[in-house]
Motif scaffolding. Sequence first.
Motif, PDB file in Angstrom:
ATOM      1  N   ARG A 102      63.826  35.526   0.720  1.00 41.67           N
ATOM      2  CA  ARG A 102      62.613  35.875   1.460  1.00 41.67           C
ATOM      3  C   ARG A 102      62.953  36.414   2.844  1.00 41.67           C
ATOM      4  NH1 ARG A 102      58.095  31.272   0.737  1.00 41.67           N
ATOM      5  NH2 ARG A 102      56.847  32.961   1.645  1.00 41.67           N
ATOM      6  N   SER A 103      62.005  37.139   3.400  1.00 38.22           N
ATOM      7  CA  SER A 103      62.169  37.695   4.747  1.00 38.22           C
ATOM      8  C   SER A 103      61.568  36.734   5.764  1.00 38.22           C
ATOM      9  CB  SER A 103      61.474  39.058   4.842  1.00 38.22           C
ATOM     10  OG  SER A 103      61.539  39.567   6.166  1.00 38.22           O
ATOM     11  N   VAL A 200      66.925  35.821   4.001  1.00 38.23           N
ATOM     12  CA  VAL A 200      67.639  34.570   3.764  1.00 38.23           C
ATOM     13  C   VAL A 200      68.551  34.723   2.546  1.00 38.23           C
ATOM     14  CG1 VAL A 200      67.421  32.104   3.296  1.00 38.23           C
ATOM     15  CG2 VAL A 200      65.709  33.259   4.714  1.00 38.23           C
ATOM     16  N   ASN A 201      69.850  34.618   2.767  1.00 35.68           N
ATOM     17  CA  ASN A 201      70.819  34.704   1.660  1.00 35.68           C
ATOM     18  C   ASN A 201      71.037  33.351   0.993  1.00 35.68           C
ATOM     19  OD1 ASN A 201      71.287  37.440   1.833  1.00 35.68           O
ATOM     20  ND2 ASN A 201      73.081  37.231   3.158  1.00 35.68           N
ATOM     21  N   GLN A 228      60.257  31.897  13.275  1.00 34.53           N
ATOM     22  CA  GLN A 228      58.905  32.064  13.793  1.00 34.53           C
ATOM     23  C   GLN A 228      57.905  32.296  12.673  1.00 34.53           C
ATOM     24  OE1 GLN A 228      57.721  35.779  15.782  1.00 34.53           O
ATOM     25  NE2 GLN A 228      57.064  34.569  17.538  1.00 34.53           N
ATOM     26  N   THR A 229      58.283  33.135  11.686  1.00 38.35           N
ATOM     27  CA  THR A 229      57.394  33.474  10.596  1.00 38.35           C
ATOM     28  C   THR A 229      58.194  33.603   9.304  1.00 38.35           C
ATOM     29  OG1 THR A 229      56.015  34.743  12.121  1.00 38.35           O
ATOM     30  CG2 THR A 229      55.640  35.113   9.774  1.00 38.35           C
ATOM     31  N   ILE A 230      57.593  33.166   8.193  1.00 37.10           N
ATOM     32  CA  ILE A 230      58.193  33.325   6.873  1.00 37.10           C
ATOM     33  C   ILE A 230      57.365  34.357   6.112  1.00 37.10           C
ATOM     34  CG2 ILE A 230      58.786  32.210   4.701  1.00 37.10           C
ATOM     35  CD1 ILE A 230      59.093  29.606   6.199  1.00 37.10           C
ATOM     36  N   GLY A 231      58.024  35.437   5.677  1.00 35.64           N
ATOM     37  CA  GLY A 231      57.310  36.492   4.972  1.00 35.64           C
ATOM     38  C   GLY A 231      57.461  36.342   3.471  1.00 35.64           C
ATOM     39  N   LYS A 232      57.264  37.449   2.761  1.00 36.72           N
ATOM     40  CA  LYS A 232      57.337  37.435   1.303  1.00 36.72           C
ATOM     41  C   LYS A 232      58.776  37.585   0.851  1.00 36.72           C
ATOM     42  CE  LYS A 232      52.706  39.413   0.770  1.00 36.72           C
ATOM     43  NZ  LYS A 232      51.895  40.512   0.201  1.00 36.72           N
TER      44      LYS A 232
END
Length: 232
Positions: A102-103, A200-201, A228-232
């Motif tokens: 995820r980004s 995230v690897n 700060q933020t978790i994306g898709k």
Amino acid sequence: MSINTDNSTSSSVLSSLNSGQKSSSSTDTGTSALGKDSFLQLLVTQLNNQNPLDPQDNTQFVSQLAQFSSLESMQNLDTTLGTFYSSFQSSQALQASSLVGRSVIVNSSKVQVDDPTAGVKGSLVMPSKGDGVTLKIYDDSGDLVRTVDMGTQKAGNIDFTWDGKDDSGELVEAGTYTVKASATLDGTSTALTTYLPATVNSVTLGQNGGEMSLNLAGIGAVSASSIQTIGK
């Protein structure tokens, strides 16, 4: 714990206790501490072998029972805490597995650019209103490839976009880049905190209750609290 017995009683107590310790050693190798089973066995043996002409004082028995109860409560508490910790680790592992691939937006000055045509979106933190807000972008060799003048900005989180091009208007190559933001605050040039995207690897679980860390592409390991933020 005080014991009031004659010589024969003492020998019986010690013999019983030694027998209990040997039995305990067969199931818990290397443990010589007095456990609750041995403690109870010692108390029962003391009751069975007390001098009928000079019996043990009731107050001492009550005190010994209280010690036994306290010991058992502490062991139960230790077991309960161990169960909670195991549940926490399982929950942490489940959370970690959902983050891989995820980004995220993380507090970092580095960014991995895989597709320069897509550009890079990030943000910087202005502690107060300032002038001369500038982004300087360096390649992996430390060479300055782009300077972005953002003028005057108010206090707060300020979004920015880098189009993936250098100062000559050419697209940069894929790789890891460093973004340094600065501004003039109250007449002083000040470095600013930046938040940039990353993928995230893998995830490393915290040891002994420690914080989980994320291994990010092009950046390396960062603490989970820096996200700060978790994306898709």
